[in-house]
Design a protein around this motif. Structure first.
Motif, PDB file in Angstrom:
ATOM      1  N   TYR A 177      96.176  48.795  51.191  1.00  0.00           N
ATOM      2  CA  TYR A 177      96.323  50.171  50.716  1.00  0.00           C
ATOM      3  C   TYR A 177      95.898  51.139  51.803  1.00  0.00           C
ATOM      4  N   LEU A 178      96.113  52.410  51.573  1.00  0.00           N
ATOM      5  CA  LEU A 178      95.859  53.395  52.624  1.00  0.00           C
ATOM      6  C   LEU A 178      95.621  54.775  52.032  1.00  0.00           C
ATOM      7  N   CYS A 179      95.158  55.674  52.911  1.00  0.00           N
ATOM      8  CA  CYS A 179      95.105  57.112  52.616  1.00  0.00           C
ATOM      9  C   CYS A 179      96.294  57.732  53.346  1.00  0.00           C
ATOM     10  N   ILE A 180      97.179  58.391  52.625  1.00  0.00           N
ATOM     11  CA  ILE A 180      98.411  58.880  53.260  1.00  0.00           C
ATOM     12  C   ILE A 180      98.130  59.922  54.355  1.00  0.00           C
ATOM     13  N   PRO A 181      97.277  60.951  54.115  1.00  0.00           N
ATOM     14  CA  PRO A 181      97.048  61.923  55.194  1.00  0.00           C
ATOM     15  C   PRO A 181      96.425  61.306  56.451  1.00  0.00           C
ATOM     16  N   HIS A 182      95.700  60.201  56.300  1.00  0.00           N
ATOM     17  CA  HIS A 182      95.039  59.578  57.449  1.00  0.00           C
ATOM     18  C   HIS A 182      95.540  58.150  57.649  1.00  0.00           C
ATOM     19  N   ALA A 183      96.855  57.987  57.480  1.00  0.00           N
ATOM     20  CA  ALA A 183      97.449  56.647  57.509  1.00  0.00           C
ATOM     21  C   ALA A 183      97.239  55.950  58.848  1.00  0.00           C
ATOM     22  N   ALA A 184      97.011  56.723  59.909  1.00  0.00           N
ATOM     23  CA  ALA A 184      96.843  56.117  61.230  1.00  0.00           C
ATOM     24  C   ALA A 184      95.613  55.210  61.279  1.00  0.00           C
ATOM     25  N   VAL A 185      94.578  55.539  60.542  1.00  0.00           N
ATOM     26  CA  VAL A 185      93.335  54.753  60.632  1.00  0.00           C
ATOM     27  C   VAL A 185      92.768  54.331  59.285  1.00  0.00           C
ATOM     28  N   MET A 186      93.175  54.971  58.224  1.00  0.00           N
ATOM     29  CA  MET A 186      92.488  54.766  56.947  1.00  0.00           C
ATOM     30  C   MET A 186      93.280  53.783  56.104  1.00  0.00           C
ATOM     31  N   ARG A 187      93.046  52.493  56.415  1.00  0.00           N
ATOM     32  CA  ARG A 187      93.753  51.406  55.728  1.00  0.00           C
ATOM     33  C   ARG A 187      92.744  50.335  55.352  1.00  0.00           C
ATOM     34  N   ALA A 188      92.949  49.691  54.236  1.00  0.00           N
ATOM     35  CA  ALA A 188      91.987  48.695  53.784  1.00  0.00           C
ATOM     36  C   ALA A 188      92.700  47.670  52.911  1.00  0.00           C
ATOM     37  N   ARG A 189      91.912  46.735  52.350  1.00  0.00           N
ATOM     38  CA  ARG A 189      92.538  45.590  51.689  1.00  0.00           C
ATOM     39  C   ARG A 189      91.733  45.150  50.469  1.00  0.00           C
ATOM     40  N   VAL A 190      92.468  44.741  49.444  1.00  0.00           N
ATOM     41  CA  VAL A 190      91.852  44.134  48.261  1.00  0.00           C
ATOM     42  C   VAL A 190      92.390  42.715  48.146  1.00  0.00           C
TER      43      VAL A 190
ATOM     44  N   GLU B 102      76.487  68.364  57.701  1.00  0.00           N
ATOM     45  CA  GLU B 102      75.638  69.213  58.546  1.00  0.00           C
ATOM     46  C   GLU B 102      75.967  69.018  60.030  1.00  0.00           C
ATOM     47  N   GLU B 103      76.647  67.903  60.354  1.00  0.00           N
ATOM     48  CA  GLU B 103      77.057  67.695  61.752  1.00  0.00           C
ATOM     49  C   GLU B 103      78.557  67.880  61.930  1.00  0.00           C
ATOM     50  N   LEU B 104      79.248  68.239  60.850  1.00  0.00           N
ATOM     51  CA  LEU B 104      80.705  68.390  60.881  1.00  0.00           C
ATOM     52  C   LEU B 104      81.392  67.127  61.401  1.00  0.00           C
ATOM     53  N   LEU B 105      80.923  65.996  60.872  1.00  0.00           N
ATOM     54  CA  LEU B 105      81.520  64.706  61.217  1.00  0.00           C
ATOM     55  C   LEU B 105      82.204  64.136  59.992  1.00  0.00           C
ATOM     56  N   GLU B 106      83.404  63.613  60.189  1.00  0.00           N
ATOM     57  CA  GLU B 106      84.078  62.944  59.091  1.00  0.00           C
ATOM     58  C   GLU B 106      84.363  61.496  59.471  1.00  0.00           C
ATOM     59  N   ALA B 107      84.152  60.590  58.516  1.00  0.00           N
ATOM     60  CA  ALA B 107      84.482  59.167  58.703  1.00  0.00           C
ATOM     61  C   ALA B 107      85.740  58.877  57.897  1.00  0.00           C
ATOM     62  N   GLN B 108      86.785  58.474  58.596  1.00  0.00           N
ATOM     63  CA  GLN B 108      88.058  58.221  57.935  1.00  0.00           C
ATOM     64  C   GLN B 108      88.249  56.719  57.765  1.00  0.00           C
ATOM     65  N   ALA B 109      87.722  56.208  56.655  1.00  0.00           N
ATOM     66  CA  ALA B 109      87.827  54.780  56.360  1.00  0.00           C
ATOM     67  C   ALA B 109      87.492  54.586  54.886  1.00  0.00           C
ATOM     68  N   PHE B 110      87.805  53.394  54.384  1.00  0.00           N
ATOM     69  CA  PHE B 110      87.343  52.984  53.060  1.00  0.00           C
ATOM     70  C   PHE B 110      86.142  52.074  53.253  1.00  0.00           C
ATOM     71  N   PHE B 111      85.165  52.212  52.364  1.00  0.00           N
ATOM     72  CA  PHE B 111      83.918  51.452  52.485  1.00  0.00           C
ATOM     73  C   PHE B 111      83.651  50.646  51.222  1.00  0.00           C
ATOM     74  N   PRO B 112      83.633  49.304  51.289  1.00  0.00           N
ATOM     75  CA  PRO B 112      83.918  48.496  52.477  1.00  0.00           C
ATOM     76  C   PRO B 112      85.424  48.431  52.762  1.00  0.00           C
ATOM     77  N   GLY B 113      85.764  47.994  53.964  1.00  0.00           N
ATOM     78  CA  GLY B 113      87.164  47.914  54.364  1.00  0.00           C
ATOM     79  C   GLY B 113      87.914  46.772  53.712  1.00  0.00           C
ATOM     80  N   GLU B 114      87.193  45.816  53.164  1.00  0.00           N
ATOM     81  CA  GLU B 114      87.848  44.715  52.445  1.00  0.00           C
ATOM     82  C   GLU B 114      86.939  44.274  51.307  1.00  0.00           C
ATOM     83  N   ILE B 115      87.547  44.000  50.162  1.00  0.00           N
ATOM     84  CA  ILE B 115      86.754  43.567  49.011  1.00  0.00           C
ATOM     85  C   ILE B 115      87.502  42.447  48.296  1.00  0.00           C
ATOM     86  N   THR B 116      86.758  41.451  47.828  1.00  0.00           N
ATOM     87  CA  THR B 116      87.356  40.328  47.108  1.00  0.00           C
ATOM     88  C   THR B 116      86.919  40.382  45.649  1.00  0.00           C
TER      89      THR B 116
END
Ligand SMILES: [Cu+2]
Length: 397
Positions: free
Chosen positions: A190-203, A80-94
């Motif tokens: 790991y990452l999201c290829i289309p948003h590789a600049a910011v959308m990276r995370a770790r397992v 409804e606000e035309l906002l997108e969050a480009q990340a994985f949630f959570p950014g790190e998981i064990t």
């Protein structure tokens, strides 16, 4: 860069001949159906999902053999606000060896992948010059296609670091959930290829049976916090550009500045809007769109009586997935630097290192109301303002 009208019409005609009926293509791909009919645009995917059935969700928690199923959320949105969050949630998981992660693309997925490259290797490129195309003539841009290794699923659903595992772009999954099992201890990026600049995370995968630092409920709470922080940064970015700054131009005319997409939180928050969306100017004035969206491309596109071009052209193949060809009509600037309501006029993809650059100017010499849109984030200029990335320039006498 600037096509004559005739050359432009010829290019449109060519593009339409090559364009296949998208639903037909998708049926051949395995009945992807409505949910992906507008695969490449946020706006259309949102419409399609209202009719779709929700994807099956794996059961989270402990399995009979003692291993667990976890969840990571892929991207986020405040539609409804035309906002997108480009990340994985959570950014790190064990987790522990043998455990599985369900990557939840959500009910309103963005244009994302979940991609684990082999350890030490680069992820597949998103687009590449078409290997099947004849070489472009001098001065002509090459034809780009989406790399099938990036766009479509690769490597099954077990990842041990030795070979690529890729979900493919979520729209091509037909709602099929994507889960990855990790048999080997290690730390995996790991990452999201289309948003590789910011959308990276770790397992982080511990030995089987190790004590776990956090439960799913802890990760869910963390995910919510991380998402909220990014969306807040997006709201703050949007508020910075609520007015069109006016500066004197040539011959007593005025230049009005419109922000073409803003970003916050180092680019993880994307405001998919023109700021402001509606601007009133005088005949002879110029509008200057400034791209402020970090890595996220946008266009400024006036149809001028032409049909909206497809951004991605689907070309069915005798076997396997279709070729996804990037339409150069949308990627590159088209039209002149004066707009009077006639003729397809497009900034091309804007951004640093994009064909359209970070600034685009058009002068308006004819009174009228001119709707425009971003090809990547709206279905067309007739989409309602506030529900997709569209804007309007009103030109008075
Ligand atoms: Cu856009």
């Amino acid at each position: 860069m600037i096509d004559s009208r005739a050359a432009l019409a010829a290019r449109i005609a060519r593009a339409q001949v090559r364009r296949m009926d998208r639903r037909d293509v998708l049926r051949r791909m395995g009945g992807l159906g409505l949910a992906v009919a507008g695969a490449a645009t946020l706006g259309r995917s949102a419409h399609a999902h209202q009719d779709g059935t929700p994807p099956a969700t794996p059961t989270l928690g402990e399995r009979p053999d003692g291993t667990r199923v976890w969840r990571v959320i892929v991207g986020g949105m405040a539609m409804e606000e035309l906002l997108e969050a480009q990340a994985f949630f959570p950014g790190e998981i064990t987790i522990n060896a043998g455990d599985t992660i369900f990557f939840d693309f959500g009910q309103m997925p963005g244009f994302h992948t979940v991609t684990f490259p082999a350890v030490g290797e680069e992820p597949p490129a998103f687009q590449m010059p078409d290997p099947a195309a004849t070489p472009a003539a001098a001065g002509e841009p090459p034809t780009l296609v989406y790399n099938p290794e990036a766009a479509f699923p690769v490597g099954g659903e077990t990842y041990d670091g030795t070979a690529l595992v890729n979900s493919g772009v979520v729209f091509f999954r037909e709602g099929a959930p994507f889960s990855v099992t990790f048999p080997e201890p290690g730390e995996y990026e790991y990452l999201c290829i289309p948003h590789a600049a910011v959308m990276r995370a770790r397992v982080i995968v511990q030995e089987a049976g190790s004590e776990l630092p956090m439960e799913q409920a802890d990760y869910d709470a963390l995910a919510e916090e991380q998402l909220a922080a990014i969306l807040d940064a997006g709201r703050a970015a949007a508020e910075e550009y609520t007015e069109a700054a006016a500066t004197p131009g040539a011959d007593g005319a005025t230049v009005h500045e419109v922000t073409n997409g803003a970003a916050g939180a180092d680019g993880q928050a994307q405001v998919l809007r023109f700021l402001p969306e509606e601007v009133t100017i005088k005949a002879g004035d110029t509008v200057r769109w400034v791209h402020r969206s970090a890595h996220e491309p946008h266009t400024v596109t006036f149809l001028g009586g032409e049909e909206a071009p497809e951004d991605v052209i689907f070309e069915p193949q005798p076997a396997g997935p279709p070729r996804l060809v990037q339409n150069n009509m949308t990627l590159f600037p088209q039209g002149g630097d004066v707009y009077n309501g006639e003729g397809f006029t497009n900034s091309g993809f804007m951004g640093e290192e994009m064909p359209g650059g970070t600034e685009y100017e058009l002068t308006f010499d004819t009174p009228g109301e001119y709707g425009y849109y971003c090809i990547l984030h709206a279905g067309g200029p007739e989409d309602p303002i506030g529900q997709a990335m569209v804007g309007r320039i009103t030109v008075t006498e």
